[in-house]
Design a protein around this motif. Structure first.
Motif, PDB file in Angstrom:
ATOM      1  N   ASP A  64       0.662  -1.047   0.117  1.00 28.48           N
ATOM      2  CA  ASP A  64       0.012   0.027  -0.092  1.00 28.48           C
ATOM      3  C   ASP A  64       0.690   1.257  -0.091  1.00 28.48           C
ATOM      4  O   ASP A  64       0.482   2.259   0.660  1.00 28.48           O
ATOM      5  CB  ASP A  64      -0.882   0.157   1.233  1.00 28.48           C
ATOM      6  N   ALA A  77       4.001   7.670  -5.414  1.00 27.86           N
ATOM      7  CA  ALA A  77       3.126   7.640  -6.503  1.00 27.86           C
ATOM      8  C   ALA A  77       1.695   7.406  -5.842  1.00 27.86           C
ATOM      9  O   ALA A  77       1.280   6.962  -4.846  1.00 27.86           O
ATOM     10  CB  ALA A  77       3.192   6.690  -7.530  1.00 27.86           C
ATOM     11  N   ASP A  78       0.667   8.028  -6.576  1.00 31.14           N
ATOM     12  CA  ASP A  78      -0.782   7.881  -6.268  1.00 31.14           C
ATOM     13  C   ASP A  78      -1.443   6.216  -6.478  1.00 31.14           C
ATOM     14  O   ASP A  78      -2.204   5.928  -5.495  1.00 31.14           O
ATOM     15  CB  ASP A  78      -1.757   8.896  -6.924  1.00 31.14           C
ATOM     16  N   THR A  79      -0.962   5.608  -7.241  1.00 36.85           N
ATOM     17  CA  THR A  79      -1.254   4.563  -7.778  1.00 36.85           C
ATOM     18  C   THR A  79      -0.114   3.480  -8.457  1.00 36.85           C
ATOM     19  O   THR A  79       0.773   4.179  -8.923  1.00 36.85           O
ATOM     20  CB  THR A  79      -2.550   4.455  -8.713  1.00 36.85           C
ATOM     21  N   ARG A 126       6.233  13.393  -3.070  1.00 46.47           N
ATOM     22  CA  ARG A 126       5.598  13.939  -4.227  1.00 46.47           C
ATOM     23  C   ARG A 126       5.976  15.354  -4.388  1.00 46.47           C
ATOM     24  O   ARG A 126       5.999  15.933  -5.704  1.00 46.47           O
ATOM     25  CB  ARG A 126       4.099  14.032  -4.291  1.00 46.47           C
TER      26      ARG A 126
END
Length: 349
Positions: A64, A77-79, A126
């Motif tokens: 996760d 990263a976001d995904t 980020r």
């Protein structure tokens, strides 16, 4: 320390640090099993590119906490994306090769993962700043890392059920994290050092989890400033170090570790194609392990313990070597281990 101190490897063992030249996991696993029968390791093949590098390889185990590659390196990263898919794919290929060629192996098998502080120093947030600059992000990373490492242990054990696993946690960036020598994103200043107690707590939790999973925790750091006492106190049952960088300043820390029963994986063979002088030294097993024998004499520890407590290795990974030199390095490490085994007889004669 008891003369009957046991170690998680056979007497007179040698092994590799981790990386290996080439891009074929089947060939690499076969070679390592053949060259290192006493203590083989899962080879890492960074020549394959993004996702096969040390950071990407372990980032693929994180739970996760997706990451991706930016021009400056790995970044949160976001995904999950294609970079992470490549990393997990490479690991799957490696474990499939290990299962195929080592399924019946019943000795000690070493696997390697990048440590939480090296990941924190190498992965960006980020905003482009190193993750190690954010204590909250570091906590999240440590939890994700531990969960991923434990799942990795289970998967390796499923493929090689009879093996005893030695888990080497690679922390090349730990000295810089503790010293505060990592540059900020702008490069104009340095990040604040991480508190040593906090760093030790994170590693202790990781090593405790590895032990709780029935594996043996080890720590690798080939920096001359490797925090040996911190790694030992954190619960590392073996320390992997470059013997050529050890000086008298390290004697007390190394001696304390040995007296506590900590095993040593000591690098004695150059990792890249050798100069003529180094080639001559590699062909002389006694000369190869002279730094280890000198260390042992300075520490005043019985020679009978030498070949049980010490595993000979190259000084670091072999990814940058030619295939010929990589094989020669393992041959030299094996021959050096036999010299250490014969040391008590030599002194008695």
């Amino acid at each position: 320390m008891s003369e009957q101190q046991s170690y998680p490897w056979p007497n007179a063992s040698s092994t590799g640090v981790g990386s290996w030249p080439g891009d074929d996991p089947d060939e690499a696993v076969r070679t390592i099993l053949g060259e290192l029968p006493a203590l083989p390791h899962l080879p890492e093949l960074p020549e394959r590119g993004v996702g096969a590098d040390m950071v990407g390889r372990t980032a693929g185990l994180l739970v996760d906490l997706p990451v991706e590659v930016q021009p400056s390196g790995w970044r949160v990263a976001d995904t999950p994306g294609r970079d992470l898919a490549r990393a997990t794919g490479f690991m799957s290929y490696d474990l499939d090769a290990l299962t195929e060629h080592a399924h019946a192996f019943t000795g000690t098998l070493k696997i390697q993962v990048a440590g939480p502080w090296t990941l924190a120093a190498s992965i960006e947030l980020r905003n482009g700043q190193r993750l190690v600059s954010d204590p909250g992000a570091c906590r999240d990373l440590a939890e994700s890392h531990l969960e991923g490492v434990l799942a990795h242990i289970d998967r390796v054990r499923g493929g090689v059920p009879g093996a005893r696993l030695l888990v080497q946690v690679d922390e090349p960036s730990l000295p810089a994290v503790l010293l505060g020598s990592l540059p900020t994103a702008s490069g104009l200043s340095r990040l604040r050092p991480v508190d040593r107690v906090r760093a030790e707590d994170v590693l202790r939790n990781l090593f405790s989890g590895i032990s709780g999973a029935g594996a043996v925790p080890a720590a690798h750091c080939c920096d001359p400033g490797a925090p040996l006492d911190l790694l030992r106190r954190s619960g590392a049952e073996a320390l992997s170090l470059d013997a050529l960088l050890l000086t008298r300043d390290h004697d007390e820390m190394v001696g304390t570790a040995v007296e506590a029963g900590t095993g040593l994986l000591l690098g004695v063979v150059p990792t890249t194609d050798a100069t003529p002088a180094q080639t001559a030294r590699m062909s002389d097993p006694a000369a190869t392990v002279d730094p280890v024998r000198d260390l042992w004499n300075r520490l005043g520890i019985t020679p009978d313990l030498l070949s049980r407590a010490v595993v000979t290795t190259p000084t670091c990974g072999l990814a940058g070597a030619s295939p010929g030199h990589a094989r020669a390095a393992l041959t030299a490490a094996r021959a050096g281990a036999r010299v250490l085994r014969d040391e008590p007889r030599r002194q008695a004669s």
